[in-house]
Scaffold this motif. Structure first.
Motif, PDB file in Angstrom:
ATOM      1  N   ALA A 151      -4.721  10.104  12.161  1.00  0.00           N
ATOM      2  CA  ALA A 151      -5.570   9.381  11.226  1.00  0.00           C
ATOM      3  C   ALA A 151      -6.749   8.792  12.004  1.00  0.00           C
ATOM      4  CB  ALA A 151      -4.780   8.274  10.545  1.00  0.00           C
ATOM      5  N   ASP A 152      -7.911   8.732  11.366  1.00  0.00           N
ATOM      6  CA  ASP A 152      -9.102   8.204  12.046  1.00  0.00           C
ATOM      7  C   ASP A 152      -8.862   6.792  12.583  1.00  0.00           C
ATOM      8  OD1 ASP A 152     -11.546   9.752   9.808  1.00  0.00           O
ATOM      9  OD2 ASP A 152     -10.503  10.524  11.576  1.00  0.00           O
ATOM     10  N   SER A 153      -8.080   6.022  11.861  1.00  0.00           N
ATOM     11  CA  SER A 153      -7.869   4.620  12.230  1.00  0.00           C
ATOM     12  C   SER A 153      -7.063   4.445  13.512  1.00  0.00           C
ATOM     13  CB  SER A 153      -7.170   3.881  11.085  1.00  0.00           C
ATOM     14  OG  SER A 153      -5.931   4.481  10.797  1.00  0.00           O
ATOM     15  N   VAL A 154      -6.378   5.496  13.973  1.00  0.00           N
ATOM     16  CA  VAL A 154      -5.541   5.364  15.168  1.00  0.00           C
ATOM     17  C   VAL A 154      -5.983   6.265  16.311  1.00  0.00           C
ATOM     18  CG1 VAL A 154      -3.582   4.762  13.682  1.00  0.00           C
ATOM     19  CG2 VAL A 154      -3.796   7.102  14.577  1.00  0.00           C
ATOM     20  N   LYS A 155      -6.997   7.086  16.094  1.00  0.00           N
ATOM     21  CA  LYS A 155      -7.465   8.002  17.147  1.00  0.00           C
ATOM     22  C   LYS A 155      -7.862   7.228  18.391  1.00  0.00           C
ATOM     23  CE  LYS A 155      -9.133  11.879  14.348  1.00  0.00           C
ATOM     24  NZ  LYS A 155     -10.328  12.589  13.827  1.00  0.00           N
ATOM     25  N   GLY A 156      -7.419   7.741  19.524  1.00  0.00           N
ATOM     26  CA  GLY A 156      -7.718   7.095  20.791  1.00  0.00           C
ATOM     27  C   GLY A 156      -6.763   5.978  21.161  1.00  0.00           C
ATOM     28  N   ARG A 157      -5.906   5.572  20.218  1.00  0.00           N
ATOM     29  CA  ARG A 157      -4.957   4.488  20.488  1.00  0.00           C
ATOM     30  C   ARG A 157      -3.504   4.951  20.406  1.00  0.00           C
ATOM     31  NH1 ARG A 157      -4.606   0.324  17.088  1.00  0.00           N
ATOM     32  NH2 ARG A 157      -5.265   1.491  15.229  1.00  0.00           N
ATOM     33  N   PHE A 158      -3.213   5.901  19.530  1.00  0.00           N
ATOM     34  CA  PHE A 158      -1.841   6.376  19.323  1.00  0.00           C
ATOM     35  C   PHE A 158      -1.712   7.798  19.873  1.00  0.00           C
ATOM     36  CE2 PHE A 158      -0.605   3.724  15.305  1.00  0.00           C
ATOM     37  CZ  PHE A 158      -1.023   2.581  15.953  1.00  0.00           C
ATOM     38  N   THR A 159      -0.520   8.117  20.360  1.00  0.00           N
ATOM     39  CA  THR A 159      -0.228   9.462  20.846  1.00  0.00           C
ATOM     40  C   THR A 159       1.153   9.884  20.356  1.00  0.00           C
ATOM     41  OG1 THR A 159      -1.550   9.078  22.852  1.00  0.00           O
ATOM     42  CG2 THR A 159      -0.024  10.945  22.861  1.00  0.00           C
ATOM     43  N   ILE A 160       1.213  11.047  19.727  1.00  0.00           N
ATOM     44  CA  ILE A 160       2.486  11.612  19.297  1.00  0.00           C
ATOM     45  C   ILE A 160       2.931  12.659  20.307  1.00  0.00           C
ATOM     46  CG2 ILE A 160       1.411  13.386  17.839  1.00  0.00           C
ATOM     47  CD1 ILE A 160       3.745  12.993  15.860  1.00  0.00           C
ATOM     48  N   SER A 161       4.233  12.691  20.591  1.00  0.00           N
ATOM     49  CA  SER A 161       4.748  13.647  21.563  1.00  0.00           C
ATOM     50  C   SER A 161       6.210  13.932  21.240  1.00  0.00           C
ATOM     51  CB  SER A 161       4.617  13.108  22.985  1.00  0.00           C
ATOM     52  OG  SER A 161       5.386  11.925  23.145  1.00  0.00           O
ATOM     53  N   ARG A 162       6.804  14.901  21.943  1.00  0.00           N
ATOM     54  CA  ARG A 162       8.217  15.210  21.725  1.00  0.00           C
ATOM     55  C   ARG A 162       8.883  15.528  23.056  1.00  0.00           C
ATOM     56  NH1 ARG A 162       6.433  19.758  18.025  1.00  0.00           N
ATOM     57  NH2 ARG A 162       5.224  21.057  19.423  1.00  0.00           N
ATOM     58  N   ASP A 163      10.178  15.296  23.067  1.00  0.00           N
ATOM     59  CA  ASP A 163      11.037  15.610  24.205  1.00  0.00           C
ATOM     60  C   ASP A 163      12.009  16.673  23.723  1.00  0.00           C
ATOM     61  OD1 ASP A 163      13.338  15.579  25.957  1.00  0.00           O
ATOM     62  OD2 ASP A 163      12.528  13.739  26.820  1.00  0.00           O
ATOM     63  N   TYR A 164      11.865  17.901  24.243  1.00  0.00           N
ATOM     64  CA  TYR A 164      12.696  19.003  23.761  1.00  0.00           C
ATOM     65  C   TYR A 164      14.188  18.786  24.047  1.00  0.00           C
ATOM     66  CZ  TYR A 164       8.270  21.479  23.232  1.00  0.00           C
ATOM     67  OH  TYR A 164       7.002  21.839  22.870  1.00  0.00           O
ATOM     68  N   PRO A 165      14.561  18.480  25.282  1.00  0.00           N
ATOM     69  CA  PRO A 165      16.003  18.338  25.553  1.00  0.00           C
ATOM     70  C   PRO A 165      16.666  17.236  24.724  1.00  0.00           C
ATOM     71  CG  PRO A 165      14.777  18.566  27.584  1.00  0.00           C
ATOM     72  CD  PRO A 165      13.767  18.341  26.497  1.00  0.00           C
ATOM     73  N   LYS A 166      15.898  16.136  24.498  1.00  0.00           N
ATOM     74  CA  LYS A 166      16.473  15.019  23.742  1.00  0.00           C
ATOM     75  C   LYS A 166      16.289  15.194  22.241  1.00  0.00           C
ATOM     76  CE  LYS A 166      15.882  11.566  27.401  1.00  0.00           C
ATOM     77  NZ  LYS A 166      15.280  10.265  27.776  1.00  0.00           N
ATOM     78  N   ASN A 167      15.537  16.226  21.822  1.00  0.00           N
ATOM     79  CA  ASN A 167      15.251  16.463  20.409  1.00  0.00           C
ATOM     80  C   ASN A 167      14.727  15.187  19.737  1.00  0.00           C
ATOM     81  OD1 ASN A 167      15.154  18.544  18.439  1.00  0.00           O
ATOM     82  ND2 ASN A 167      16.940  17.682  17.401  1.00  0.00           N
TER      83      ASN A 167
ATOM     84  N   LYS B 173       0.824  -1.206   0.000  1.00  0.00           N
ATOM     85  CA  LYS B 173       0.000   0.000   0.000  1.00  0.00           C
ATOM     86  C   LYS B 173       0.858   1.255   0.000  1.00  0.00           C
ATOM     87  CE  LYS B 173      -3.937  -2.141   2.359  1.00  0.00           C
ATOM     88  NZ  LYS B 173      -4.896  -2.028   3.504  1.00  0.00           N
ATOM     89  N   GLN B 174       0.200   2.396  -0.169  1.00  0.00           N
ATOM     90  CA  GLN B 174       0.922   3.660  -0.179  1.00  0.00           C
ATOM     91  C   GLN B 174       1.204   4.139   1.249  1.00  0.00           C
ATOM     92  OE1 GLN B 174      -1.502   6.324  -2.609  1.00  0.00           O
ATOM     93  NE2 GLN B 174      -0.272   5.823  -4.418  1.00  0.00           N
ATOM     94  N   ARG B 175       2.191   4.990   1.351  1.00  0.00           N
ATOM     95  CA  ARG B 175       2.512   5.599   2.637  1.00  0.00           C
ATOM     96  C   ARG B 175       1.379   6.527   3.046  1.00  0.00           C
ATOM     97  NH1 ARG B 175       8.570   7.795   3.426  1.00  0.00           N
ATOM     98  NH2 ARG B 175       8.848   5.752   2.439  1.00  0.00           N
ATOM     99  N   GLU B 176       1.046   6.518   4.336  1.00  0.00           N
ATOM    100  CA  GLU B 176      -0.051   7.343   4.843  1.00  0.00           C
ATOM    101  C   GLU B 176       0.344   8.040   6.131  1.00  0.00           C
ATOM    102  OE1 GLU B 176      -3.274   4.602   5.535  1.00  0.00           O
ATOM    103  OE2 GLU B 176      -2.283   3.653   7.243  1.00  0.00           O
ATOM    104  N   LEU B 177      -0.265   9.192   6.365  1.00  0.00           N
ATOM    105  CA  LEU B 177       0.005   9.940   7.586  1.00  0.00           C
ATOM    106  C   LEU B 177      -0.701   9.275   8.761  1.00  0.00           C
ATOM    107  CD1 LEU B 177       1.107  12.478   9.043  1.00  0.00           C
ATOM    108  CD2 LEU B 177      -1.059  13.596   8.449  1.00  0.00           C
ATOM    109  N   VAL B 178       0.031   9.086   9.836  1.00  0.00           N
ATOM    110  CA  VAL B 178      -0.528   8.506  11.059  1.00  0.00           C
ATOM    111  C   VAL B 178      -0.798   9.589  12.092  1.00  0.00           C
ATOM    112  CG1 VAL B 178      -0.074   6.940  12.991  1.00  0.00           C
ATOM    113  CG2 VAL B 178       0.646   6.313  10.676  1.00  0.00           C
ATOM    114  N   ALA B 179       0.191  10.462  12.324  1.00  0.00           N
ATOM    115  CA  ALA B 179       0.053  11.492  13.348  1.00  0.00           C
ATOM    116  C   ALA B 179       0.940  12.665  12.995  1.00  0.00           C
ATOM    117  CB  ALA B 179       0.426  10.948  14.721  1.00  0.00           C
ATOM    118  N   ALA B 180       0.435  13.873  13.273  1.00  0.00           N
ATOM    119  CA  ALA B 180       1.178  15.091  12.968  1.00  0.00           C
ATOM    120  C   ALA B 180       1.319  15.927  14.232  1.00  0.00           C
ATOM    121  CB  ALA B 180       0.465  15.892  11.886  1.00  0.00           C
TER     122      ALA B 180
END
Length: 117
Positions: A60-76, A43-50
């Motif tokens: 993406a609707d298919s992952v809402k409520g199950r996936f969480t995107i986050s960042r750590d500033y000091p660790k970049n 399949k084609q590449r698709e966006l999961v989380a932004a």
């Protein structure tokens, strides 16, 4: 030189969890839009989380409520916490950085996630 290195993929049973990491160098994860994409087999590449520098995270609707995107500033580093995984989540997962300075998209090498019993 921008470099994105993903880690954390693997084999997990349905209902399990994984946390993917994307360690960035040469680009700030706090100042630039970051995202996770995936490419299932055949399949084609698709966006999961932004993750924009400011504003609301989107999923993406298919992952809402199950996936969480986050960042750590000091660790970049950007993370993707994946819970309640399903067989249809099986894919190669890629980290993406959209550079505001040179208007380019940068990609990591990808990490395989396989959900199977």
């Amino acid at each position: 030189q921008v470099q994105l290195v993903e880690s954390g993929g693997g084999l997990v049973q349905p209902g399990g969890s994984l946390r993917l990491s994307c360690a960035a160098s040469g680009i700030s994860v706090s100042s630039n839009p970051m995202g996770w994409y995936r490419q299932p087999p055949g399949k084609q590449r698709e966006l999961v989380a932004a993750l924009p520098p400011l504003g609301i995270r989107t999923y993406a609707d298919s992952v809402k409520g199950r996936f969480t995107i986050s960042r750590d500033y000091p660790k970049n580093t950007v993370f993707l916490q994946m819970n309640n995984l399903k067989p249809e989540d099986t894919a190669v997962y890629y980290c993406n950085a959209n550079s505001r300075s040179d208007k380019r998209d940068y990609w990591g090498q990808g990490t395989q996630v396989t959900v199977s019993s």
